[in-house]
Design a protein around this motif. Structure first.
Motif, PDB file in Angstrom:
ATOM      1  N   THR A 488       4.189  -3.237  -6.002  1.00  0.00           N
ATOM      2  CA  THR A 488       5.249  -2.375  -5.490  1.00  0.00           C
ATOM      3  C   THR A 488       4.723  -1.568  -4.313  1.00  0.00           C
ATOM      4  O   THR A 488       3.737  -0.849  -4.434  1.00  0.00           O
ATOM      5  CB  THR A 488       5.747  -1.417  -6.587  1.00  0.00           C
ATOM      6  OG1 THR A 488       6.261  -2.204  -7.662  1.00  0.00           O
ATOM      7  CG2 THR A 488       6.837  -0.513  -6.057  1.00  0.00           C
ATOM      8  N   PHE A 490       5.496   1.448  -2.335  1.00  0.00           N
ATOM      9  CA  PHE A 490       6.342   2.634  -2.339  1.00  0.00           C
ATOM     10  C   PHE A 490       6.542   3.143  -0.911  1.00  0.00           C
ATOM     11  O   PHE A 490       5.600   3.200  -0.116  1.00  0.00           O
ATOM     12  CB  PHE A 490       5.709   3.729  -3.201  1.00  0.00           C
ATOM     13  CG  PHE A 490       5.667   3.389  -4.661  1.00  0.00           C
ATOM     14  CD1 PHE A 490       6.834   3.301  -5.407  1.00  0.00           C
ATOM     15  CD2 PHE A 490       4.456   3.154  -5.296  1.00  0.00           C
ATOM     16  CE1 PHE A 490       6.787   2.988  -6.748  1.00  0.00           C
ATOM     17  CE2 PHE A 490       4.402   2.840  -6.639  1.00  0.00           C
ATOM     18  CZ  PHE A 490       5.584   2.747  -7.363  1.00  0.00           C
ATOM     19  N   GLN A 491       7.786   3.525  -0.612  1.00  0.00           N
ATOM     20  CA  GLN A 491       8.132   4.094   0.689  1.00  0.00           C
ATOM     21  C   GLN A 491       8.130   5.614   0.543  1.00  0.00           C
ATOM     22  O   GLN A 491       9.124   6.216   0.158  1.00  0.00           O
ATOM     23  CB  GLN A 491       9.503   3.586   1.153  1.00  0.00           C
ATOM     24  CG  GLN A 491       9.608   2.077   1.263  1.00  0.00           C
ATOM     25  CD  GLN A 491       8.652   1.534   2.320  1.00  0.00           C
ATOM     26  OE1 GLN A 491       8.485   2.122   3.386  1.00  0.00           O
ATOM     27  NE2 GLN A 491       8.037   0.394   2.010  1.00  0.00           N
ATOM     28  N   MET A 492       7.016   6.226   0.844  1.00  0.00           N
ATOM     29  CA  MET A 492       6.860   7.656   0.618  1.00  0.00           C
ATOM     30  C   MET A 492       7.582   8.459   1.702  1.00  0.00           C
ATOM     31  O   MET A 492       7.497   8.131   2.895  1.00  0.00           O
ATOM     32  CB  MET A 492       5.382   8.043   0.602  1.00  0.00           C
ATOM     33  CG  MET A 492       4.600   7.399  -0.528  1.00  0.00           C
ATOM     34  SD  MET A 492       5.189   7.981  -2.135  1.00  0.00           S
ATOM     35  CE  MET A 492       3.898   7.363  -3.210  1.00  0.00           C
ATOM     36  N   SER A 493       8.243   9.513   1.285  1.00  0.00           N
ATOM     37  CA  SER A 493       8.901  10.435   2.210  1.00  0.00           C
ATOM     38  C   SER A 493       9.091  11.768   1.490  1.00  0.00           C
ATOM     39  O   SER A 493       8.867  11.881   0.285  1.00  0.00           O
ATOM     40  CB  SER A 493      10.249   9.877   2.670  1.00  0.00           C
ATOM     41  OG  SER A 493      11.128   9.725   1.566  1.00  0.00           O
ATOM     42  N   ASP A 533       8.654   8.137  -3.384  1.00  0.00           N
ATOM     43  CA  ASP A 533       9.627   7.086  -3.109  1.00  0.00           C
ATOM     44  C   ASP A 533      10.912   7.456  -3.853  1.00  0.00           C
ATOM     45  O   ASP A 533      10.935   7.516  -5.086  1.00  0.00           O
ATOM     46  CB  ASP A 533       9.077   5.740  -3.593  1.00  0.00           C
ATOM     47  CG  ASP A 533       9.993   4.576  -3.234  1.00  0.00           C
ATOM     48  OD1 ASP A 533      11.195   4.645  -3.560  1.00  0.00           O
ATOM     49  OD2 ASP A 533       9.511   3.599  -2.643  1.00  0.00           O
ATOM     50  N   ASP A 535      13.765   5.918  -4.389  1.00  0.00           N
ATOM     51  CA  ASP A 535      14.322   4.921  -5.310  1.00  0.00           C
ATOM     52  C   ASP A 535      13.496   4.851  -6.595  1.00  0.00           C
ATOM     53  O   ASP A 535      14.058   4.751  -7.704  1.00  0.00           O
ATOM     54  CB  ASP A 535      14.349   3.541  -4.636  1.00  0.00           C
ATOM     55  CG  ASP A 535      15.377   3.489  -3.505  1.00  0.00           C
ATOM     56  OD1 ASP A 535      16.312   4.317  -3.517  1.00  0.00           O
ATOM     57  OD2 ASP A 535      15.236   2.636  -2.624  1.00  0.00           O
ATOM     58  N   HIS A 621       2.340   8.082  -8.205  1.00  0.00           N
ATOM     59  CA  HIS A 621       2.730   9.219  -7.352  1.00  0.00           C
ATOM     60  C   HIS A 621       1.859  10.447  -7.586  1.00  0.00           C
ATOM     61  O   HIS A 621       2.098  11.495  -6.979  1.00  0.00           O
ATOM     62  CB  HIS A 621       4.193   9.596  -7.610  1.00  0.00           C
ATOM     63  CG  HIS A 621       5.180   8.670  -6.960  1.00  0.00           C
ATOM     64  ND1 HIS A 621       5.401   7.387  -7.421  1.00  0.00           N
ATOM     65  CD2 HIS A 621       5.994   8.829  -5.889  1.00  0.00           C
ATOM     66  CE1 HIS A 621       6.325   6.812  -6.665  1.00  0.00           C
ATOM     67  NE2 HIS A 621       6.699   7.662  -5.724  1.00  0.00           N
TER      68      HIS A 621
END
Length: 648
Positions: A488, A490-493, A533, A535, A621
């Protein structure tokens, strides 16, 4: 496997017991062999000790020589720790106080000694006060102490220069002593010379005359005098402060020597006095030391070492160097004589002893090793027998431990296989039920067995519900597979915890309303954002809400809260009034495939991956999850996430 014939054991259980017996066999055969080997080794030990004596010498001598080299490298590091941009006197005091070496000499860029400082050149000519010179003549030439005392007092009261007043005060003290008025001299010196202006004054040679005067006062005092201890401690403190109180090395050495004699009850600077004496001895010898990191004799009883690239010459007295080398040698059993010999000392080895060169770092030094007691052979034999027995016991214990670990691994493997088989049955059941329902409803629609459009819509809604159930089940497996294999991305923001909770509640809102749940929301305002992320975190909240729905019975109530736990952590809490979790099950709820209700007829659907997925996402995370539960009253799951930018 004849033991299992005619029994009702399953195939898995037969495999388990077969592997267990194989493990027991694999443990006991090496154990019996080890015990036999120990017995033979102990029986031959006396002969083995005699045969190994010569090789033992060689091995021991090599170990000792390596210890000497290791010690020499430690001394290099002690010199390298000194910061080159500090004053030379300060660096000298740091190294000597650390105690690794007896003394050091600090070299300048041109290789000349800068500490101990060479004899300083005279300062610019000092103003000669005529009255002061007249007082000195009356004191030294005429021995007219009263007249000299009067002249000195006159100069001290009117002179403008601090150095002139200081010389006059010292002259008064000398005259008072000559007149046998020592108490007045002590009072004068102690009361006046402790003033900063006199302590900071320097004569034409850079010396501090006030320090000489104060030591003179201390020498004149009775041992019981109350002011003696403060004066002695103050002098020792100033002489030990190389950073703030500057003195020529020659005067500091002289004062340290005098204080050792006049105040032995307060003396505490043996290391500094020894260091100054050796540094002065090195400077007086005029010797130069090669920068090869080896020890070289520069004068009688004094050895020096200069590591390559260093500006510090390490110094050792010969006896101290011998003691330190002996202390850092490898410890040998009682019965061995180990001695480190400086050049010119004869080794005391017996018929079975050896003497070898200590190494390149210690030219002409000798390491002597010999047998002190002929009973050593017997003692060693007994010692080695005990060692063999102890080692054998440890090895047997290790074999047993490894056998236990292997058995546990095999048991775990079989249990995991059983768990997977149970999972397969569970998944089959979970997939079969909605598929059968969908098939039945579709067949009903295809056969036209419905009354009106309302019935058709009802069937389609049921089909949609079962389809959603299948989708959730498949999504759980896909999420678990990706997380387990770390696939996976993860699109961190920067995201809001409250917004994540709102998104999850909106996504599952239809199900909550359909099941008749009342939902309370409590958001703390102005919460800091987290880096995550969105989602994936929404999946975490959805899984927690889905569990709250599945395990709630009569009281259909869920509360979702967000709040700040401390400056570095934000919390999201999901609370229900469901059936709760038992203490035994609480330890396993985050394990994969774990379900408190293992039967296929349980009321709650699922395969035991939801909370495992939650744990995997939070671990990725840097977050964590807490659980508080009361069986029969409900559970509270709290997700704790670090604030964006926090290092904790």
């Amino acid at each position: 496997m004849a033991f299992f014939r005619g029994t009702s054991l399953s195939t898995q259980e037969r495999q388990f017991w077969g592997l267990l017996l194989l493990g027991i066999f694999a443990v006991f055969v090496p154990t019996i062999f080890m015990l036999w080997f120990m017995w033979k080794a102990v029986g031959n030990e006396d002969a083995a000790v005699r045969n190994q004596l010569l090789s033992l010498y060689e091995r021991r001598l090599d170990e000792l020589a390596r210890s000497a080299d290791d010690y020499r490298r430690q001394l290099w590091l002690a010199l390298a720790d000194s910061e080159p941009d500090r004053p030379a006197a300060h660096r000298f005091a740091e190294v000597v106080t650390a105690g690794a070496l007896d003394s050091v000499v600090v070299l300048g860029a041109n290789g000349h000694i800068v500490y101990p400082d060479p004899t300083p050149a005279p300062i610019a000519p000092v103003h000669r006060d005529p009255q002061l010179e007249a007082a000195r003549l009356a004191e030294s030439r005429d021995a007219d102490w009263p007249a000299a005392l009067a002249r000195y007092r006159s100069v001290a009261s009117r002179a403008g220069l601090v150095t002139t007043r200081l010389q006059a005060l010292l002259g008064q003290a000398r005259c008072l002593v000559a007149l046998q008025r020592s108490e007045e001299a002590v009072t004068l010196l102690v009361s006046e010379l402790n003033r900063p202006e006199y302590l900071e004054a320097r004569d034409e040679r850079g010396r501090a005359p006030a320090m000489d005067g104060l030591v003179d006062a201390l020498a004149l005092m009775d041992l019981e005098e109350a002011t003696r201890a403060p004066l002695a401690n103050g002098l020792l403190r100033r002489l030990g402060d190389y950073g703030a109180f500057h003195l020529p090395a020659s005067q500091r050495l002289e004062l340290l020597g005098r204080l050792e004699r006049v105040a032995p009850d307060h003396w505490q600077h043996d290391h500094l006095l020894r260091g100054e004496e050796l540094a002065r001895q090195f400077a007086a010898s005029g010797a130069s030391v090669p920068d090869d990191g080896s020890f070289h004799q520069v004068s009688d009883g004094l050895w020096a070492m200069l590591p390559s690239g260093s500006d510090l010459v390490g110094l050792f007295g010969e006896e101290r160097l011998r003691q330190e080398l002996s202390r850092h040698m490898v410890t040998l059993e009682t019965g061995w004589l180990v001695d480190v010999l400086a050049p010119g000392q004869a080794p005391q080895t017996g018929n079975e002893g050896r003497a070898v060169a200590l190494g390149e770092g210690f030219p002409d030094w000798v390491l002597s090793l010999s047998v002190d007691n002929r009973e050593l052979l017997v003692t060693r034999a007994r010692s080695r027998r005990a060692m063999y027995i102890t080692s054998g016991i440890m090895v047997v214990g290790l074999i047993l431990v490894l056998g236990g670990i292997i058995t546990r691994f095999l048991t775990g493997h079989i249990l995991e296989t059983r768990l997977k088989n149970d999972l397969l049955a569970t998944v089959t059941h979970e997939l079969k039920t909605p598929l059968a329902s969908v098939r039945m409803l579709v067949d009903t629609l295809l056969d036209g067995h419905y009354r009106d459009s309302h019935t058709t819509r009802e069937y389609l809604e049921l089909i949609a519900k079962e389809n959603q159930r299948l989708s959730r089940l498949i999504e759980h497996f896909l999420n678990y597979s990706r997380l387990e294999r770390h696939k996976t991305g993860f699109q961190m923001s920067s995201v809001s915890v409250t917004q994540i909770a709102e998104t999850a509640l909106e996504a599952i809102g239809d199900k909550l309303r359909h099941e008749g749940f009342r939902t309370d929301r409590e958001w703390e305002p102005d919460l800091p954002r987290i880096r995550a992320d969105a989602d994936a975190m929404t999946t975490v909240v959805l899984n927690l809400l889905d569990n709250a729905i599945k395990y709630s019975r009569e009281e259909k109530w869920i509360q979702v809260r967000s709040y700040l736990e401390d400056r570095h952590h934000v919390c999201l809490e999901v609370q229900d009034h469901g059936i709760g979790i038992s203490r035994r099950a609480l330890r396993k709820i985050f394990n994969r495939f774990f379900q408190a209700d293992r039967s296929l007829t349980r009321e709650a659907e699922g395969v035991g991956l939801g909370l495992n997925i939650v744990k995997l996402i939070l671990d990725a995370h840097g977050g964590r999850i807490r659980v508080k539960t009361h069986p029969g009253k409900g559970s509270t799951f709290t997700v704790v996430m670090p604030v964006a930018g926090s290092r904790r």
